[in-house]
Design an enzyme around this catalytic site. Sequence first.
Site, mmCIF file in Angstrom:
data_model
loop_
_atom_site.group_PDB
_atom_site.id
_atom_site.type_symbol
_atom_site.label_atom_id
_atom_site.label_comp_id
_atom_site.label_asym_id
_atom_site.label_seq_id
_atom_site.Cartn_x
_atom_site.Cartn_y
_atom_site.Cartn_z
ATOM 1 N N HIS A 1 0.806 -1.264 -0.089
ATOM 2 C CA HIS A 1 -0.015 0.044 -0.138
ATOM 3 C C HIS A 1 1.080 1.376 -0.127
ATOM 4 O O HIS A 1 2.085 1.288 0.614
ATOM 5 C CB HIS A 1 -0.895 0.043 1.080
ATOM 6 C CG HIS A 1 -1.978 0.916 1.618
ATOM 7 N ND1 HIS A 1 -1.812 2.305 1.776
ATOM 8 C CD2 HIS A 1 -3.270 0.881 1.349
ATOM 9 C CE1 HIS A 1 -2.788 3.053 1.796
ATOM 10 N NE2 HIS A 1 -3.758 1.987 1.673
ATOM 11 N N LYS B 1 -11.056 -1.045 9.745
ATOM 12 C CA LYS B 1 -11.134 -2.323 9.160
ATOM 13 C C LYS B 1 -11.534 -3.606 9.638
ATOM 14 O O LYS B 1 -11.514 -4.365 9.119
ATOM 15 C CB LYS B 1 -9.791 -2.423 8.187
ATOM 16 C CG LYS B 1 -9.480 -1.423 7.084
ATOM 17 C CD LYS B 1 -8.339 -1.429 6.359
ATOM 18 C CE LYS B 1 -8.330 -0.029 5.374
ATOM 19 N NZ LYS B 1 -7.016 -0.393 4.847
HETATM 20 C C1 PLP Z 1 -5.881 0.549 4.586
HETATM 21 C C2 PLP Z 1 -4.384 -0.041 4.297
HETATM 22 C C3 PLP Z 1 -3.460 0.841 4.813
HETATM 23 C C4 PLP Z 1 -3.982 2.196 5.437
HETATM 24 O O1 PLP Z 1 -4.702 2.264 6.474
HETATM 25 P P1 PLP Z 1 -5.121 3.724 6.872
HETATM 26 O O2 PLP Z 1 -6.403 3.188 7.988
HETATM 27 O O3 PLP Z 1 -5.596 4.448 5.720
HETATM 28 O O4 PLP Z 1 -4.255 4.231 7.812
HETATM 29 C C5 PLP Z 1 -2.141 0.382 4.866
HETATM 30 N N1 PLP Z 1 -2.079 -0.610 4.319
HETATM 31 C C6 PLP Z 1 -2.756 -1.696 3.940
HETATM 32 C C7 PLP Z 1 -2.329 -2.928 3.605
HETATM 33 C C8 PLP Z 1 -4.329 -1.245 3.986
HETATM 34 O O5 PLP Z 1 -5.175 -2.133 3.628
#
Ligand code: PLP
Length: 407
Positions: A122, A225
Site C-alpha cells: 500500500h 477495517k
Molecule cells: C488500509 C490500508 C493501509 C492504510 O490504512 P489507514 O487506515 O488508511 O491508515 C495500509 N496498508 C494496507 C494493506 C491497507 O489495507
Amino acid sequence: MALDIQQIRSQFPILQRQVNGQALVYLDNGATSQKPQMVLDVIDHYYKNYNANVHRGIHTLSQEATDKMEEARVKIQNFIHAKHVHEVIFTRGTTEGINLLATVLSSVIKANDEIVITEIEHHSNIVPWQMLCERTGATLKFIPLTADGILDLTQLDTIITKNTKLVCVNQVSNALGVVNPIEKIIEKAHQEGAWVLVDAAQSVPHTPVDVQALDCDFLVFSGHKMYGPTGIGIFYGKEAILNQLPPFHGGGEMIKEVTMEKSTYACLPFKFEAGTPDVAGIIGLGAAVDFINAIGIQAIHDHEDQLVKYCMEQLSQLDGIKIYAKDAPHAGAISFNLLFDGVHSSDVGMILDKKGIAVRTGHHCAQPIMHHFNIPGTVRASFAVYNTKEEIDVLINGLKTAIRMLG
Ligand SMILES: *Cc1c(COP(=O)(O)O)cnc(C)c1O
C-alpha cells in the site's frame, strides 16, 4: 459449526439500508468495515457517562475513562498475543503507525543502510520509507512480483543482506487480497540482523494474528477495517526495541519531567503517545475486539474463506473476466477486471452501484501493482463476516449486466 449470519447482520444497523432502491450489498470491507451496534453503543455511553481526559485527573470520571482505555489496551494485547501490554501503542491508524516508525528511525538509519519493501505494498508502506531514505541517504530496495502477481522470493538472498536494517511487508495485500509468505521473509531478515515491520491492516480483520509466533518486530493495523471506529489504530513493537528508540511526537503525556532546558521521557507505552488520545475511539476499538472474540476470529476466517472460494468459482464462469493472482491463497478480497477494450474498472463500479452493490475500483492506493500489470485499476470485492453467498450471487448478476452493457 456454521455461523448464524442473519443474527450477525442484525447487529449492523447500516446493513438494513437501501441504495438506489435496492438492498445494500456491501463488498468494500477492504476500504472500511461497517460497525456493529455494540461499538456504536460504547462510544455513545462514554460521551454520555464518563467523558473526561485520561491519565491526568484524580477525579472519578477521569479514572473511569483511564480504566476503560487501559482495559482496551489489554484486549488488543490478548487479541494479537503481545507479550507485554505496554508494547501496544495507540495511533490514528496503519498510516500513522508506519510514519511513527519511519520518523523515529531518522536518527537510527545511516547512509549505507538498506530498507527493503515489496512491490505489493500500500502507498502508506512505500512513501514513508522513500521519505526516510531521502532524509538519511539510505537505499530502498524491493522484493518484486512474478508475472502472476505474487511475491517472487527467488532473489531474496541478494535483496536482504547484511546491509538491510529493516524489511516492511504486508501480510495480506489490500489490492489483490493475496496472503504473502511473510514467515519466510521474517526468517531471512532476522538471519541478516534486520528488523521486520508487518502491515497487518488486511490480515488482522480476517485471520488470527500472533505477533510472538510470527516473531515480527513491529506490526501495525487500523481499527476501522476490523469493525471499530475510524481514527484509531495500533502500533505494536517488541519492548526491547521500543526502549532503544527515541520518542515520536513531543508534548504532554509522553514526558517524565520537563524543565525549560530539557525533558526526560515517560516509559512505554506513553513515550509514543503524546497528547490527549482518541479515548472514544480506543474504547470503541476494544468493543470491536469483543465483537470479533464473541464470534471467534477463526470462525470469521473460515466463513470468509468460503465466500472467497465461492466468489472465485462464480467469477471464473463469467466470460471476459481476469482475476488477479488467481491461484495464490487469498484472504478477504478478490481483484478482477472485465477485459473489454476501453472499459475502466470505474465503469463496472458505477453499474454495480445502481444495483446497490458497493465495491472498490481504481488503484487501491497501490499504484506499483497496477504498473506491474500495466492497468489503471481493478474491481475489488472484499468481504466481512456479515457477507453471504446470496450477496455474491447479486454481485455475479450485476457483473452479467455489466458484461452485457460494456462488452
Ligand atoms: C488500509 C490500508 C493501509 C492504510 O490504512 P489507514 O487506515 O488508511 O491508515 C495500509 N496498508 C494496507 C494493506 C491497507 O489495507
